[in-house]
Design an enzyme around this catalytic site. Structure first.
Site: not given
Ligand code: IPE
Ligand code: IPE
Ligand code: MG
Length: 228
Positions: A15, A32, A65, A127, A176
């Protein structure tokens, strides 16, 4: 010396890509892109560790989504490119590629890249890298329960576990990144007795050496499983 915990199955909620980009004045998708490089670095580290058998990475949730279509499309393309470009890395690292989650909504071409990568890496042994794609734990549990019913089995912990998307077993350690302290619908069943570690580091900044420190912390913890 007290005995140390053995890390076999590591899960990571990757995240913070969006915030990483934002603080640099970049668009979220740049985060990303750099995050995908972290995936390669962390997978490389894990493939080289003797004890780690499985690395499960949360890449796209059933809730993701909700994001703007442009970001969702970018993530789909990024995944397709990653799998194509990194095939040689999977082979060099002797790493098998697998997925959990419901792949049915993905495009045919992405589904094909996913199945080809699984097929080409299926004999690799060092792995297993499991990407959670369109993954939600509640969705997985409901689909597993429906499989148990369809097989006319009794619903037990064992039969439900055996019908989950993954047969990779319980998680020893979940990490996390980005400072958020929640599970966001990830592996709720498989995390029952896992150790949890939250770090403030944003995923694109996360490194193998930070992971190594986290694993050292994990090794020293007292895992009691309800005993004394
Ligand atoms: C969780 O992260 C999903 C992934 C890392 C793929 P999110 O950024 O979507 O989660 P929330 O919305 O902060 O809970
Ligand atoms: C995690 O990073 C990647 C995915 C959920 C695909 P985020 O895109 O959720 O990044 P933040 O949480 O907005 O910083
Ligand atoms: Mg996020």
């Amino acid at each position: 010396m007290d005995k140390i915990n053995i890390l076999r199955h590591l899960a990571i909620i990757m995240d913070g890509n969006g915030r990483w980009a934002k603080i640099r004045g970049k668009v979220r998708t740049e985060g990303h892109k750099v995050g995908a490089e972290t995936v390669r670095d962390i997978t490389t580290y894990c493939a080289k560790q003797e004890t780690i058998e499985t690395l499960t990475l949360y890449a796209f949730s059933t809730e993701n989504w909700k994001r703007p279509k442009m970001e969702v499309n970018f993530l789909m393309r990024l995944l397709d490119n990653y799998l194509r470009n990194e095939l040689s890395t999977y082979m060099e690292l002797d790493t098998r590629f697998e997925t959990i989650g419901d792949l049915s909504p993905f495009s045919n071409s992405l589904k094909q890249t996913i199945s080809e990568t699984k097929e080409l890496t299926k004999n690799n042994k060092s792995l297993v890298q499991v990407l959670a794609l369109n993954y939600g734990s509640r969705d997985e549990i409901v689909r597993a329960a429906n499989r148990v019913i369809a097989k006319d089995q009794e619903l037990t912990e064992e039969s439900l576990t055996a019908s989950l998307d993954s047969s990779y077993g319980d998680i020893d350690l979940i990490v996390r990144t980005s400072g958020e302290q929640r599970l966001s619908n990830f592996l709720l069943w498989q995390l029952s007795y896992s150790e949890i570690f939250f770090t403030d580091t944003l995923w694109p900044d996360f490194t193998a050496s930070e992971l190594e420190e986290i694993i050292e912390n994990f090794q020293q913890r007292n895992r009691k499983y309800g005993g004394i």
